[in-house]
Design a protein around this motif. Structure first.
Motif, short mmCIF file in Angstrom:
data_model
loop_
_atom_site.label_atom_id
_atom_site.label_comp_id
_atom_site.label_asym_id
_atom_site.label_seq_id
_atom_site.Cartn_x
_atom_site.Cartn_y
_atom_site.Cartn_z
N ASP A 355 0.81 -1.22 0.00
CA ASP A 355 0.00 0.00 0.00
C ASP A 355 0.84 1.26 0.00
OD1 ASP A 355 -2.34 -1.33 -0.19
OD2 ASP A 355 -2.90 -1.17 1.93
N GLY A 367 -5.39 -2.42 1.49
CA GLY A 367 -5.57 -2.86 2.86
C GLY A 367 -4.71 -4.07 3.19
N LYS A 369 -1.64 -5.62 4.72
CA LYS A 369 -0.69 -5.21 5.75
C LYS A 369 0.40 -6.25 6.01
CE LYS A 369 -4.20 -2.45 8.08
NZ LYS A 369 -4.93 -2.20 9.35
#
Length: 409
Positions: A355, A367, A369
């Protein structure tokens, strides 16, 4: 030398629409040392081109405000000064026009000045550009504890009331114009175009002189002069009738006439070099090395502006943690292939996340992570401390290794 100090009268300035002679301001300056102004320098294409190129680059880069808190940097998005610097200045000039005017004075004048307008409670309301010719600087005589005041239209101001950009300043009050580093380069460049204009006005007719077998009377001489003026005025009457016994003898080309184009190219190269980059940048012939050289020149200028913003637009308390900075992403991001190769390196070595890369490319975040930590398939959630191994369908909690080992799903 006091150059640029005296305001030229309108009739003294060079006008492309009239014959240029020794009465023009720059030619007089070369002959008698008289002052000139920026309007002369801006007639040199290389000067105008370099200023437009640099100003166009600077105006495309947004200025941002940051604050350091506990070792971390956070961006401040809601501040009146950002609007003044990037959009509306609170003056008749918009931000683009404001920076172009400031940079012109920075390079060609004693410095760039803009009045900082605040309301009664200290809130920033406007940045008002002031032509450097309208600014007078009043200095003290102490060479150690230097101080000065700024006077505009007879009113005196404190230095902190102005945003100031100075090139090669030694006192913080006034800078040195670029052209004063080497006046000869700019004089030769300007006079080359003056010379070319005179050739064009003559319609390409060669210089020469009249040879007469007998002495010509005054009437014959005046008649030849009138005809010759018509011939060299580039109008429709391009015929001269000589009396019997009078002959026109053409003079030879001078070395300057024969090398005019070469001289102009050399002059442009020298002038661009004084701005800090190759003339090939202006003509679309730049190499990768030329581009890097240009970026370095612009980055140096951005540092000057950022330092001035921190000094003049931050309060003493804010200077402890706040600072202004240009967003140079568009300037330094390079080609698509170069960027993607750099992103791949960052992702592979885990100092970039997916991201973060997408944000740099102005793309919506996914989104995602997770960070790869080895074996090509092991993923780590850096926020929750959870390790997931897809090929084993196993989850491990780093905060509680024993309790998390072997979790599935």
């Amino acid at each position: 030398m006091g150059l640029f100090r005296r305001k030229e009268k309108p009739e003294e300035r060079a006008d492309p629409g009239r014959e240029v002679d020794a009465s023009d301001s720059l030619l007089r300056a070369l002959i008698s040392g008289t002052d000139v102004d920026k309007t002369i320098l801006l007639q040199i294409p290389a000067v105008r081109g370099c200023l437009e190129k640099i100003a166009g680059t600077v105006c495309r880069l947004p200025i941002k405000l940051y604050r350091k808190v506990d070792g971390k940097v956070e961006e401040i998005t809601e501040d009146a000064r950002l609007r003044l610097l990037n959009k509306e200045t609170g003056d008749t000039l918009n931000a683009d026009e404001f920076w172009r005017a400031m940079l012109e004075d920075y390079f060609l004048g004693r410095g760039a000045y803009a009045y900082i307008r605040k309301n009664g409670i200290g809130e920033y309301e406007g940045l008002h550009y002031v032509e450097e010719e309208k600014v007078s600087v009043l200095k003290n005589y102490d060479q150690i504890l230097k101080s000065y005041s700024i006077m505009v239209m007879g009113k005196t101001y404190h230095p902190f009331e102005f945003l100031k950009l100075h090139r090669r300043t030694k006192d913080g009050a006034e800078g040195i114009p670029l052209w004063q580093d080497n006046p000869l380069i700019f004089s030769v460049a300007y006079n080359s175009f003056v010379f070319e204009e005179k050739l064009v006005k003559k319609g390409g007719n060669k210089r020469g002189f009249i040879e007469a077998e007998d002495r010509l009377d005054k009437g014959a001489i005046e008649s030849i002069k009138r005809a010759w003026n018509n011939l060299y005025s580039n109008n429709t009457d391009n015929v001269v009738v000589l009396n019997k016994g009078a002959k026109f003898k053409e003079s030879s080309n001078t070395s300057v006439e024969m090398q005019l184009n070469e001289n102009k190219e050399s002059n442009a190269k020298d002038i661009c070099g004084m701005f800090g980059f190759s003339s090939r940048i202006l003509y679309g012939e730049a190499t990768e090395e030329d581009r890097k050289e240009y970026i370095n020149a612009v980055m140096s200028l951005l540092n000057v502006i950022e330092t001035a913003l921190d000094k003049d637009l931050l309060t003493e308390k804010e200077k402890e943690s706040f600072y202004f900075a240009f967003d140079t992403k568009e300037l330094t991001r390079g080609s698509l292939k170069e960027r993607y190769e750099a992103y791949a390196l960052g992702l592979r070595n885990n100092f970039l996340q997916i991201d973060e890369v997408r944000a740099k490319e102005d793309m919506e975040p996914l989104g995602f992570k997770w960070v790869r930590i080895g074996l090509n398939d092991v993923l780590l959630d850096v926020e929750k401390g959870i390790v997931y191994t897809p090929n084993m369908n196993a989850v491990a909690d780093l905060n509680n290794p024993k309790g998390g080992e072997g979790n599935e799903g």
